[in-house]
Design a protein around this motif. Sequence first.
Motif, PDB file in Angstrom:
ATOM      1  N   VAL A   1      19.591  24.038  19.394  1.00 13.48           N
ATOM      2  CA  VAL A   1      20.164  25.220  20.041  1.00 13.48           C
ATOM      3  C   VAL A   1      21.286  25.799  19.186  1.00 13.48           C
ATOM      4  CG1 VAL A   1      21.376  26.115  22.070  1.00 13.48           C
ATOM      5  CG2 VAL A   1      19.627  24.365  22.342  1.00 13.48           C
ATOM      6  N   LEU A   2      21.174  27.089  18.969  1.00 18.12           N
ATOM      7  CA  LEU A   2      22.193  27.799  18.209  1.00 18.12           C
ATOM      8  C   LEU A   2      22.758  28.841  19.157  1.00 18.12           C
ATOM      9  CD1 LEU A   2      22.763  27.424  15.222  1.00 18.12           C
ATOM     10  CD2 LEU A   2      21.483  29.488  14.779  1.00 18.12           C
ATOM     11  N   SER A   3      23.998  28.652  19.590  1.00 19.17           N
ATOM     12  CA  SER A   3      24.493  29.604  20.573  1.00 19.17           C
ATOM     13  C   SER A   3      25.659  30.399  20.018  1.00 19.17           C
ATOM     14  CB  SER A   3      24.830  28.847  21.864  1.00 19.17           C
ATOM     15  OG  SER A   3      26.145  29.027  22.220  1.00 19.17           O
ATOM     16  N   ILE A   4      25.439  31.700  19.977  1.00 17.37           N
ATOM     17  CA  ILE A   4      26.466  32.600  19.482  1.00 17.37           C
ATOM     18  C   ILE A   4      27.227  33.079  20.697  1.00 17.37           C
ATOM     19  CG2 ILE A   4      26.777  34.895  18.517  1.00 17.37           C
ATOM     20  CD1 ILE A   4      24.221  34.134  16.846  1.00 17.37           C
ATOM     21  N   THR A   5      28.509  32.836  20.745  1.00 20.72           N
ATOM     22  CA  THR A   5      29.202  33.085  22.008  1.00 20.72           C
ATOM     23  C   THR A   5      30.680  33.395  21.835  1.00 20.72           C
ATOM     24  OG1 THR A   5      29.687  32.116  24.157  1.00 20.72           O
ATOM     25  CG2 THR A   5      29.644  30.601  22.309  1.00 20.72           C
ATOM     26  N   HIS A   6      31.222  34.073  22.844  1.00 23.33           N
ATOM     27  CA  HIS A   6      32.669  34.262  22.920  1.00 23.33           C
ATOM     28  C   HIS A   6      33.272  33.335  23.954  1.00 23.33           C
ATOM     29  CE1 HIS A   6      32.761  37.637  20.341  1.00 23.33           C
ATOM     30  NE2 HIS A   6      32.044  38.412  21.116  1.00 23.33           N
TER      31      HIS A   6
ATOM     32  N   ASP B   1      27.564  20.327  20.106  1.00 27.27           N
ATOM     33  CA  ASP B   1      27.856  19.177  19.246  1.00 27.27           C
ATOM     34  C   ASP B   1      28.793  19.590  18.121  1.00 27.27           C
ATOM     35  OD1 ASP B   1      25.976  17.687  20.668  1.00 27.27           O
ATOM     36  OD2 ASP B   1      24.339  18.490  19.448  1.00 27.27           O
ATOM     37  N   ARG B   2      28.612  20.823  17.692  1.00 25.24           N
ATOM     38  CA  ARG B   2      29.389  21.282  16.552  1.00 25.24           C
ATOM     39  C   ARG B   2      29.710  22.760  16.744  1.00 25.24           C
ATOM     40  NH1 ARG B   2      27.381  22.254  10.643  1.00 25.24           N
ATOM     41  NH2 ARG B   2      25.346  21.845  11.549  1.00 25.24           N
ATOM     42  N   ILE B   3      30.876  23.161  16.292  1.00 19.23           N
ATOM     43  CA  ILE B   3      31.255  24.567  16.346  1.00 19.23           C
ATOM     44  C   ILE B   3      31.417  25.082  14.923  1.00 19.23           C
ATOM     45  CG2 ILE B   3      33.077  26.197  17.008  1.00 19.23           C
ATOM     46  CD1 ILE B   3      33.639  24.515  19.431  1.00 19.23           C
ATOM     47  N   ILE B   4      30.840  26.234  14.676  1.00 17.29           N
ATOM     48  CA  ILE B   4      31.037  26.880  13.376  1.00 17.29           C
ATOM     49  C   ILE B   4      31.809  28.167  13.621  1.00 17.29           C
ATOM     50  CG2 ILE B   4      29.902  27.970  11.407  1.00 17.29           C
ATOM     51  CD1 ILE B   4      27.529  26.120  11.839  1.00 17.29           C
ATOM     52  N   ILE B   5      32.920  28.334  12.924  1.00 17.19           N
ATOM     53  CA  ILE B   5      33.683  29.584  13.055  1.00 17.19           C
ATOM     54  C   ILE B   5      33.293  30.499  11.908  1.00 17.19           C
ATOM     55  CG2 ILE B   5      35.957  30.645  13.153  1.00 17.19           C
ATOM     56  CD1 ILE B   5      37.107  28.022  14.026  1.00 17.19           C
TER      57      ILE B   5
ATOM     58  N   GLY C   1      33.376  33.552  16.623  1.00 25.30           N
ATOM     59  CA  GLY C   1      34.015  34.464  15.683  1.00 25.30           C
ATOM     60  C   GLY C   1      34.194  35.781  16.394  1.00 25.30           C
ATOM     61  N   HIS C   2      35.180  36.569  15.982  1.00 27.35           N
ATOM     62  CA  HIS C   2      35.402  37.832  16.678  1.00 27.35           C
ATOM     63  C   HIS C   2      34.274  38.807  16.367  1.00 27.35           C
ATOM     64  CE1 HIS C   2      36.637  39.864  12.990  1.00 27.35           C
ATOM     65  NE2 HIS C   2      37.229  38.735  12.681  1.00 27.35           N
ATOM     66  N   ASN C   3      34.240  39.909  17.085  1.00 30.61           N
ATOM     67  CA  ASN C   3      33.190  40.908  16.829  1.00 30.61           C
ATOM     68  C   ASN C   3      33.287  41.398  15.386  1.00 30.61           C
ATOM     69  OD1 ASN C   3      32.127  40.760  19.328  1.00 30.61           O
ATOM     70  ND2 ASN C   3      33.047  42.662  20.106  1.00 30.61           N
ATOM     71  N   GLY C   4      32.142  41.482  14.732  1.00 28.75           N
ATOM     72  CA  GLY C   4      32.152  41.952  13.354  1.00 28.75           C
ATOM     73  C   GLY C   4      32.318  40.813  12.359  1.00 28.75           C
ATOM     74  N   SER C   5      32.343  39.572  12.851  1.00 32.08           N
ATOM     75  CA  SER C   5      32.504  38.452  11.922  1.00 32.08           C
ATOM     76  C   SER C   5      31.168  38.067  11.289  1.00 32.08           C
ATOM     77  CB  SER C   5      33.096  37.244  12.659  1.00 32.08           C
ATOM     78  OG  SER C   5      32.250  36.876  13.729  1.00 32.08           O
TER      79      SER C   5
ATOM     80  N   LEU D   1      39.986  34.496  18.493  1.00 33.58           N
ATOM     81  CA  LEU D   1      39.189  33.675  19.399  1.00 33.58           C
ATOM     82  C   LEU D   1      40.020  33.254  20.593  1.00 33.58           C
ATOM     83  CD1 LEU D   1      37.706  31.499  16.574  1.00 33.58           C
ATOM     84  CD2 LEU D   1      36.502  33.267  17.844  1.00 33.58           C
ATOM     85  N   ASP D   2      39.340  32.672  21.558  1.00 27.00           N
ATOM     86  CA  ASP D   2      40.026  32.154  22.724  1.00 27.00           C
ATOM     87  C   ASP D   2      40.469  30.725  22.465  1.00 27.00           C
ATOM     88  OD1 ASP D   2      40.633  33.667  24.853  1.00 27.00           O
ATOM     89  OD2 ASP D   2      38.656  33.543  25.797  1.00 27.00           O
ATOM     90  N   VAL D   3      41.431  30.296  23.252  1.00 31.81           N
ATOM     91  CA  VAL D   3      41.882  28.917  23.165  1.00 31.81           C
ATOM     92  C   VAL D   3      41.520  28.244  24.483  1.00 31.81           C
ATOM     93  CG1 VAL D   3      43.941  27.484  22.957  1.00 31.81           C
ATOM     94  CG2 VAL D   3      43.785  29.634  21.708  1.00 31.81           C
TER      95      VAL D   3
END
Lengths: 291, 168, 279, 259
Positions: C196-201, C210-214, C42-46, C241-243
């Motif tokens: 694992v919960l990875s918050i990332t750009h 395994d799964r992406i949450i937006i 998610g973008h910054n501030g999401s 977000l990036d593609v």
Amino acid sequence: MDITFQNVSYTYQPGTPFQGVGLQDINVTIPSGSYTALIGHTGSGKSTLLQHLNALLKPTSGVVKIGTREITPETNNKHLKAIRQKVGMVFQFPESQLFESTVQKDIAFGPQNFGVPIDEALARAKEMIELVGLPANVIDKSPFDLSGGQMRRVAIAGVLAMQPEVLVLDEPTAGLDPVGRREMMGLFEKLHIEQGMTIVMVTHQMDDVANYADNVIVLEHGRLAKTGSPREIFADPDWLTEKQLGLPTTTQFAQALSRRGFIFDQVPLTEHELAALLAEQLPKKAGRAHE
Amino acid sequence: KLDTRRVVLLAVLIALQLVIARFAISLTIFRISFGFIVTALMGWWFGPFWAGLAAVIGDLINSLMIGVPGGYFPGFTLSAFLGAFIYGLYFYHEKITWWRVLAAVTTVILVVNLGLNSWWVSIISHTPFGFHFTARAIGEAATLVVHPVILYIVMHFEPIIRLKNRII
Amino acid sequence: MDEQKIIQVEQLKYEYPQSDGHLALNNLSVSINAGEWVAIIGHNGSGKSTFAKSLNGLLDLQSGSVMIDDLPLALDTVWSIRKKIGMVFQNPDNQFVGATVEDDVAFGLENQGVPRPEMIERVQEAVKRVGMLDYLKREPSRLSGGQKQRVALAGIIAQQPEILILDEATSMLDPKGREEVLATIHKLKQETNMTVLSITHDIDEAASADRIIILDNGQVYDQGTPADIFAYGQRLLDLGLDVPYPEKLKAALNKLQIEMPTDYLTTERMVDYLWTLHS
Amino acid sequence: ILGRYIPGDSILHRMDPRAKLLASFYYIGIIFLARTWQAYALLLVFTLVLIGISKIKLDFFIKGVKPLLWLILFTVLLQIFFTRGGHVYWQWGFLSLTQYGLINGAYIFMRFVLIIFMSTLLTLTTPPLSLADAIESILKPLKVVHFPVYEVALMLSIALRFVPTLMDETTKIMDAQRARGVDFGEGNLFQQMKAIVPILIPLFVSSFNRADDLATAMEARGYQGGEGRSKYRILKWRTKDTVAFILMGLLTIALIFLR
């Protein structure tokens, strides 16, 4: 304003505990109006080279020619201000240099140091806020009330307000989110194209090098490893891989395609170039015959 | 008792004090070092006890661990404590007026810089207190003018007030 | 498949002080299975980082419930929950507590009152796992960013938590540091099967989940496998977000009237597809 | 971390830092007992022997005296010219150069040198972190009067850890502001003072941000104050540490005899 390095070496004072790699016998020119990318590993001398561009450091031997000024080991530390006005420098995480009570005052700080009258400096600040894409209402806010990305724009505006001819950027998109990165790179492209500003950028993002730069300088262990256009630099993927410098995603993808059997007569740098090269070898939608 | 956040902040400010104290303005006759700004702000933000304690920690790091030249003498640790303590007495939870700043600086100069510090040197060197007091008094005259001005300006600078509000 | 839900949050609401009514978390509900690797983008501030900090009580929620490993987050459970969750933050410099590598790794264990002999063993073991054994006595100022983050990981391994949260843990690192840290995390995930919960750009980092949450506006905008999410193409850009690269190339080829499938292709599959098209 | 600790494996390096800290303080105290040249000679020999044992070059110790040379000379001169007694070599108004004056001057000089040498010895042979541990351990009894011993220890180690980080930050910020046209160390007093603000404020802001981040990271790792914590680093008091104190006792007795 060209910046030319002639046999420039820089050694840190012996005995400092935070020794980095200095520079060894650098000969290179950053042509006026170019968009130059400076790449190399952490500790390759990039930051040292950068600080020679506006005489924050002086070479221990050799000459740095900044426009008509020559900086040599003997150059007096005073009277370097004119250079610093012409070569605006944006450090890594520049938001950490903000200190004023309002955004406008902070942006006006640089110009004032170079003798611009306060009214004009404040007026410039107003223009810069627009230029870097900040909403007009931030003008009287405290810079510390803004988001990280906005603070960085304020810092960059503060350098642009000095009206430099050369803009030096040290990893300007580090730590930003994808939108922030895209907008930031868009800003520099605009400055380069519309105002003809010379841009010098340190980056680890080879995609940015491929997409924006027209001149690349590769440093390794304080020495000049290679210089040329992005196409020349990326034409030798093995060399870059060997130096662990990475490749633009497009070039990597093209490599994968080549391994499968595609043939490219030149190295594609952007996805559009790659698509165009592929299009020549692929059938189009409306049932065009195979080649 | 302080919560974790404030203990950590005070610790980082001690480090900042040590770093800032290293650079100074040297004019031909005297030298202004800026460590006192951090000390005064610690007094303002954390009160006499914690600021005093922080100053002691800073002094121990400086003289024992970093090992600034000159060696260790416990008297100067007491001086460090008292300086920060006095700033705390004057500034903690108070409105910062010109008079208050002037009074605080005057007290620190008289009690610590002139009084205690002259006394320590006179003890070590076994020479009359009066000499050291007088010799120091000349230099401190400039401090008396410069420190209050700097403190007043810094303590009314908007970004600093904003930081103060972050502490609570 | 009946999987154990290790994280369950419902209707989280959080507003930062002085944010004029903007909710950083706005009725956010999510659940995560034990052993799962979930990327949150998610973008910054999401609301990504806010979400991470709400899981172990690092901020006081206005409303909502957090359940970690069947333990509801409350004043008397917060310390047990912090034991179950290890977090690596963004800035490597600002999370190094100890004066040396070994001290830093031991910090969490000291907090739990682990007896010294056991502590020494666990520190050694953890430091070894992240490949920093030669640096035991080193001080943070002499380490690179990537090394500092690996030390942070060692501190977490030593604590043996069930959940690892990476809060943009690689975003301030250079490519080499990022690679080191990601490799360490992958190895860790394999060996311990931590959640694992990875918050990332970083879209490549997200691709291995395994799964992406937006997240958008403090809410779950959408979730699914990387293949599901990446197939959105242009919509990802609109969300800030990036593609992934194959999608970018697909768009460029579409423009040139080359027929491309609509579902998401990894680099490998994309190359295969293009080759089939070619021959 | 920082500081001037010189790694080594001498017996002094291997002593318990608490013993070293207390013994050094005690030593600085008993220096004031010396009144005769024999006493000073004893102390000097003792100090030089210790320096010999530490295997650290004498240069490092002399370096510690140099910056204070003017202060030392000033006080020594005061002592020389204002002490009366014994043979008078020279007199001018209230200034006089007497035998006692010269002797006292020499003693004071010795006192400065001994204090500096001894504290330098402590600094050079003990890593900062060990000293921090020693201070915590020595303060421990004060817990009874609710003195925040644990907080002091924590502040000590965090402050130590952040000094290099903030030093780097200072250099960075100074460079950034120089690039924006600030001249440090130039101009009149007012201009020089003004040039401090653009460094000072960013440093404060950064310190606050770092402290916030660090506190969050600490709490996420289960930190909830000093209670119930176990310790990774421990100190061990050995026979040689006790011997050091016996030596200090003997030295005291000798000094009293030599008064």
